[in-house]
Scaffold this motif. Sequence first.
Motif, PDB file in Angstrom:
ATOM      1  N   UNK A   1       9.210 -19.694  30.563  1.00  0.00           N
ATOM      2  CA  UNK A   1       8.802 -18.290  30.588  1.00  0.00           C
ATOM      3  C   UNK A   1      10.008 -17.365  30.714  1.00  0.00           C
ATOM      4  N   UNK A   2      10.981 -17.784  31.526  1.00  0.00           N
ATOM      5  CA  UNK A   2      12.211 -16.989  31.641  1.00  0.00           C
ATOM      6  C   UNK A   2      12.935 -16.931  30.304  1.00  0.00           C
ATOM      7  N   UNK A   3      13.027 -18.079  29.628  1.00  0.00           N
ATOM      8  CA  UNK A   3      13.707 -18.126  28.336  1.00  0.00           C
ATOM      9  C   UNK A   3      13.002 -17.245  27.315  1.00  0.00           C
ATOM     10  N   UNK A   4      11.682 -17.273  27.280  1.00  0.00           N
ATOM     11  CA  UNK A   4      10.941 -16.449  26.344  1.00  0.00           C
ATOM     12  C   UNK A   4      11.191 -14.967  26.593  1.00  0.00           C
ATOM     13  N   UNK A   5      11.248 -14.579  27.845  1.00  0.00           N
ATOM     14  CA  UNK A   5      11.532 -13.178  28.152  1.00  0.00           C
ATOM     15  C   UNK A   5      12.921 -12.762  27.718  1.00  0.00           C
ATOM     16  N   UNK A   6      13.879 -13.647  27.919  1.00  0.00           N
ATOM     17  CA  UNK A   6      15.252 -13.312  27.514  1.00  0.00           C
ATOM     18  C   UNK A   6      15.393 -13.261  25.996  1.00  0.00           C
ATOM     19  N   UNK A   7      14.694 -14.124  25.305  1.00  0.00           N
ATOM     20  CA  UNK A   7      14.740 -14.102  23.839  1.00  0.00           C
ATOM     21  C   UNK A   7      14.200 -12.776  23.320  1.00  0.00           C
TER      22      UNK A   7
END
Length: 639
Positions: free
Chosen positions: A616-622
């Motif tokens: 979820x963190x990675x998706x937000x950063x993307x």
Amino acid sequence: MLHELLLALLGYTGDLIVDEREQLHSLGAPLSLDAPVSDERSFRLAPDISFIETSDRDLIERLITLGFYYRELDRFATKSRNLSWIRSPGVSPLERISELQKGKAEKPSVYHRAIANGIVEILSIYRSAVLQIEQKLLAETLPILATVTQGLNKFFILLPPLYELVLEIERNDIRGGQLLNLLHKRCHCGVPELQTCIQRLLWHGHQVMYNQLASWMVYGILQDHHGEFFIRRQEERSLEHGSSQTDVTKKMAHLSTDDISLTDWHLGFHIYLDMLPEYIHMRVAESVLFAGKAVRVLRNPSTAFRFQDSISHQQMPKGSQKAQGFTGRFLFQKGPLVDSKLTGDDLLPQSEADKIEAMLRDLKESSEFHKRSFECAVDSIRAIAASHLWQLVVVRADLNGHLKALKDYFLLAKGDFFQCFLEESRQLMRLPPRQSTAEADLMVPFQLAAIKTISEEDKYFSRVSLRMPSFGLSVKSSQLDISRGKANAGGNSGAMSVNTSSEASRDGWDGISLDYSVDWPLGLFFTQEVLSKYQKVFQYLLRLKRTQMELDKSWASVMHQDHRGFVKHKSDNTNSTPRRHRQHFKPMWRVREHMAFLIRNLQFYIQVDVIESQWNVLQGRIQDSHDFTELVGFHQDHS
């Protein structure tokens, strides 16, 4: 006498003023163009001249040193600006290159030529001063030597330092970034006139550097025939370490266009520190390297990405895949359709290329090098390249879809598929793997699990393949993994296989792994190192899942046996034996329960608290980032 002095001031000696070097070298014949710059002043008054007073002789001796400096500077400029090496009569280009590599001929230098252009400008001012002196002497009724001295006094602070500079350049073969370093250091002096001259020479050197930067950062082309730029190709490093040009050429010939593109990105270019000017920070050089590589990628999309395979899509009408079974369902599935008219201009619009070129043109036209302006321009160019590369990888190449596929299969998010696979292969895995057929044996339960749990809409499963590194080649569910071929080209695939197969394990089936086929341009993001991390995590998670399943199966088996024993003893009207039997196995059941508790909680922690939260963190950063390098950093932090 004054006219001969004026000629000597322009480098032409005669009877009154002689060149000792020429006399010793070839009995008065002029020096050849290839002769090195003299390290000793050789202009002298002829020893047999007796009509000149001692005071005038000392003054003339001092003046003719300017003629010597002029002659040596002019010879250096003429030699550096000579382009006859391009087409030498009777020498083929290949022979010329071979001579340069072996050191038989002096290597040309575009930076020497640029500095020579600056020296020619300074010498033209000197010649104009000599011409004005001649006109004054002709206009005077009584010409005097003081007129010459007065007109040339300012050149005594210019020509000697320039001569020393040229002598050092030629003696030490200083070129490229090293030459820019030398000029930048010489600019810091207390003589304004000399500082202006050297700054002009540095300006000419920077013109070459800006041209190379424009070629690299606007078009992705490395324009450096003589190894003077601080960006170099990898094969040049290979040549420095002993690999022959033939070996490098053969290696490159076996690579496809996509392989070469990815090899260029990961291993094709590097920063050559010997040619990096000291006043350009390493961070800025890395930005230049990244921007050029990004532009190369954007301007040269692969053929497979540029044109859609219309035949493969027309062969598979909707609803026909299911009837063809496993092979029909997964072998012909493709990724997202791409524009058949896609070109490099679509990935990097001409307006953006013009903007980059305009930034470099502004730097080039500036009379002085401003470090702050240079760094800001490079950062801006890098940001443009990174943004368009992000657009290519994330939007056009559907990065999120592939990340989701890696999560589903490598991080076991598709639990139903792997539960089914382990159920189907449980009986097989109870026996040691057979070296000759282990992979083929696994392929049967792998296909059955796919047919039962993978839907037809899953267009990414065709990229997943099962393999047993310890027992040979991988078993594919689709075409060959293109990323492995790229890694083989770079020499990294073998190392990964060795690391995987050399892991100590008590169970031969612990070597089960997955491969994921990566097309251009996702190979820029999913490097072999990244995929290796996913493979190691997959192997660990699969071991946990197998352990959990076996613990559950053991409990079910024991309960089944206990139930059968209870029924048997009940029919015999004896109750003591089952009770004693249960008491005997109770410690074992307690240990099993503790093990199952540990495995369940460990799986929950990894899947929910680690993988899902980080996902979820990675998706937000993307979503928030539009910079490719930031994206790569986020993914590395996530993995």
